[in-house]
Design an enzyme around this catalytic site. Structure first.
Site, PDB file in Angstrom:
ATOM      1  CE  LYS A  48      -1.782   1.539   4.034  1.00 14.41           C
ATOM      2  NZ  LYS A  48      -1.496   2.955   4.338  1.00 14.41           N
ATOM      3  CG  ASN A  49       2.229   2.696   3.499  1.00 10.65           C
ATOM      4  OD1 ASN A  49       1.069   2.981   3.175  1.00 10.65           O
ATOM      5  ND2 ASN A  49       2.597   2.496   4.750  1.00 10.65           N
TER       6      ASN A  49
ATOM      7  CB  CYS B 251      -5.239  10.754  11.164  1.00 12.16           C
ATOM      8  SG  CYS B 251      -3.636  10.126  11.594  1.00 12.16           S
TER       9      CYS B 251
ATOM     10  NE  ARG C 274       0.302  10.654   9.902  1.00 14.21           N
ATOM     11  CZ  ARG C 274      -0.163   9.615   9.194  1.00 14.21           C
ATOM     12  NH1 ARG C 274      -1.356   9.149   9.438  1.00 14.21           N
ATOM     13  NH2 ARG C 274       0.567   9.099   8.228  1.00 14.21           N
TER      14      ARG C 274
ATOM     15  CG  ASP D 151       3.235   1.807   9.486  1.00 13.51           C
ATOM     16  OD1 ASP D 151       3.415   2.011   8.275  1.00 13.51           O
ATOM     17  OD2 ASP D 151       2.953   2.708  10.287  1.00 13.51           O
TER      18      ASP D 151
ATOM     19  CB  VAL E 284       7.318   7.195  14.334  1.00 15.90           C
ATOM     20  CG1 VAL E 284       6.880   7.813  13.013  1.00 15.90           C
ATOM     21  CG2 VAL E 284       8.650   6.467  14.179  1.00 15.90           C
TER      22      VAL E 284
ATOM     23  NE  ARG F 238      -7.297   4.674   5.632  1.00 18.63           N
ATOM     24  CZ  ARG F 238      -6.673   5.738   6.108  1.00 18.63           C
ATOM     25  NH1 ARG F 238      -6.983   6.211   7.289  1.00 18.63           N
ATOM     26  NH2 ARG F 238      -5.715   6.333   5.415  1.00 18.63           N
TER      27      ARG F 238
END
Ligand code: EPZ
Length: 432
Positions: A23-24, A119, A124, A308, A330, A400
């Protein structure tokens, strides 16, 4: 109408699973297609809500998109772009939409779009993106949540990132590939997804070197040509499946995975007593042990332990022996999954950016609600390891970033199903 994932936990998972495209890596590569005025083909792009969102953003600008979700192949023809102002509602759905800024500034010298909202995992900001573009000659103005960028032309610059931001590195690479002159990005992010974006752009004629290191150099070119490119496997999805065997004490083989992208996770999993075997270039066998030991964990930019995978790893620690200290460096608010873990009987104390996990013998199933993508994955893993039944809501977060997640876990022996629950909505409304 609320959808719930009903999980009967305590079943060791067995079998094999193939990891899908990242995805990223896919999201910035879709945005980068806007730099090219010929058709491009992007392969290995899984059918995810975030992918659909990014495709709708570039379509709103005039790109012609054909997505064969069965083949996981996207054809984009960005020849006739008509706008540099993506609609606010599209932009608000996903922070990564901000990655169209670099391509639009490169192609038009102009863009107007909404600043990404914060979010669930943090505020962010995008100050590092904007500072880098200003160094390249862009002037920004701000009105009611919109940012407008203008420049006669983008000029190459030497940019130092105060923090190795993944998104800022990607946005600046995309702007620099068509800028006049050369650009150096110091203290750049070095994630595999950056390397993949550079690989895609170089396959279209860009001149990028150093991707994957802290210093990336880009020599601007006049234009890019059409290309066909396959996205790398998703290391975070791979890590999530590896952990699904560890938390259930099962044994699975994960195929189409680049172990080199997962070194910190594999090392940490071995420290807990989980057996990991890299069977060949692109497969890993993992064997969970029922006697797992807690370890300490600190998230860092790549090549450190990925933020993540912090929530998913915490689900492993929650039912391991001893105490583990988890430090999240992070994002400032990436412990939202802990509420659900506590409801399942975990013993976790949060102190700012640190969480002290006191392992318990076994978690027990409970109704829990997910509030962000990787937190949702963590709750699914915890439910798979827990005794009894769990009911997980907030599945839109899960979808997502994980395609066909329930079916693929079921193929490994998990007992789970998605139920649409009308009266839950009624109960909740009654409760409000
Ligand atoms: C990317 O987000 C990923 N998303 C995230 O994955 C991932 O967690 C993150 O990188 C870190 O690895 C995509 O690639 C689509 P950052 P990004 O810019 O680019 C601060 C997932 O679960 N920062 O590296 O937004 C920021 O606030 C998602 O798949 C600034 O201060 O991450 C954060 O604290 C979640 N100013 C830190 O840097 C800026 O201008 C890392 O952000 C930019 C960032």
């Amino acid at each position: 109408m609320t959808q719930e994932l009903i999980v009967q936990g305590g079943i060791p998972l067995h079998g094999s699973v193939r990891i899908k495209g990242s995805k990223n890596a896919g999201l910035p590569i879709i945005a980068a297609a806007l730099l090219i005025d010929e058709p491009v083909v992007i392969e290995e792009v899984p059918d995810l809500l975030d992918v659909r969102t990014m495709l709708s953003v570039i379509e709103s600008l005039g790109a012609v998109v054909d997505y064969d979700s069965n083949e996981e192949r996207i054809t984009i023809n960005p020849k006739n772009l008509q706008s540099a102002e993506p609609p606010v509602d599209h932009m608000q759905k996903m922070r990564a939409s901000f990655l169209v800024l670099g391509p639009l500034l490169a192609r038009y010298g102009y863009a107007r779009l909404s600043l990404p909202g914060g979010c669930a995992i943090g505020t962010r900001p995008v100050d590092l993106h904007l500072k880098g573009f200003e160094a390249m000659g862009v002037e920004f103005s701000y009105t009611s949540g919109l940012v407008e960028g203008k420049t006669g032309f983008l000029k190459g610059a030497d940019v130092y990132l105060d923090y190795p931001s993944v998104g800022a590195t990607e946005n600046l690479i995309m702007a620099a590939v068509l800028a006049k002159g050369s650009t150096t990005i110091e203290n750049a992010a070095s994630e595999p997804e950056i390397v993949d974006l550079a690989g895609f752009l170089n396959s279209a004629g860009a001149k990028i070197s150093g991707a994957g290191t802290k210093t990336i150099r880009i020599n601007g070119v006049k234009q890019l040509g059409g290309t066909k490119y396959a996205v790398i496997p998703d290391r975070i999805e791979a890590g999530t499946f590896l952990l699904s065997a560890a938390v259930t004490g099962g044994e699975i083989i994960v195929n189409n995975v680049l172990a080199a992208h997962l070194k910190p996770l594999l090392a940490k999993m071995r420290e807990t007593g989980v057996e990991i075997e890299e069977t060949d270039l692109s497969a890993i066998r993992v064997r969970g042990s029922l006697d797992k030991k807690c370890v300490d964990l600190k998230t860092q930019p790549y090549p450190g332990f990925p933020t993540d995978l912090q929530p998913q790893f915490m689900s492993l620690l929650a039912a391991s022996r001893g105490t583990g200290l988890v430090t999240e460096t992070v994002f400032e608010n990436r412990f939202r999954h802990i509420g659900g873990l506590l409801r399942m009987g975990a013993d976790i104390q949060v102190e700012g950016s640190r969480a002290v996990v006191q392992g318990v013998k076994k978690l027990s199933g409970a109704p829990v609600e997910a509030s962000d993508l990787r937190g949702a994955a963590a709750l699914v893993l915890a439910a798979l390891s827990a005794g009894g039944t769990s009911r997980i809501t907030g599945l839109e977060h899960l979808w997502r970033g994980y395609s066909g997640f329930e079916d693929r876990l079921r193929s490994l022996g998990a007992n789970l199903k998605v139920e649409t629950n009308i009266n839950l909505t009624w109960e909740r409304a009654a409760g409000e």
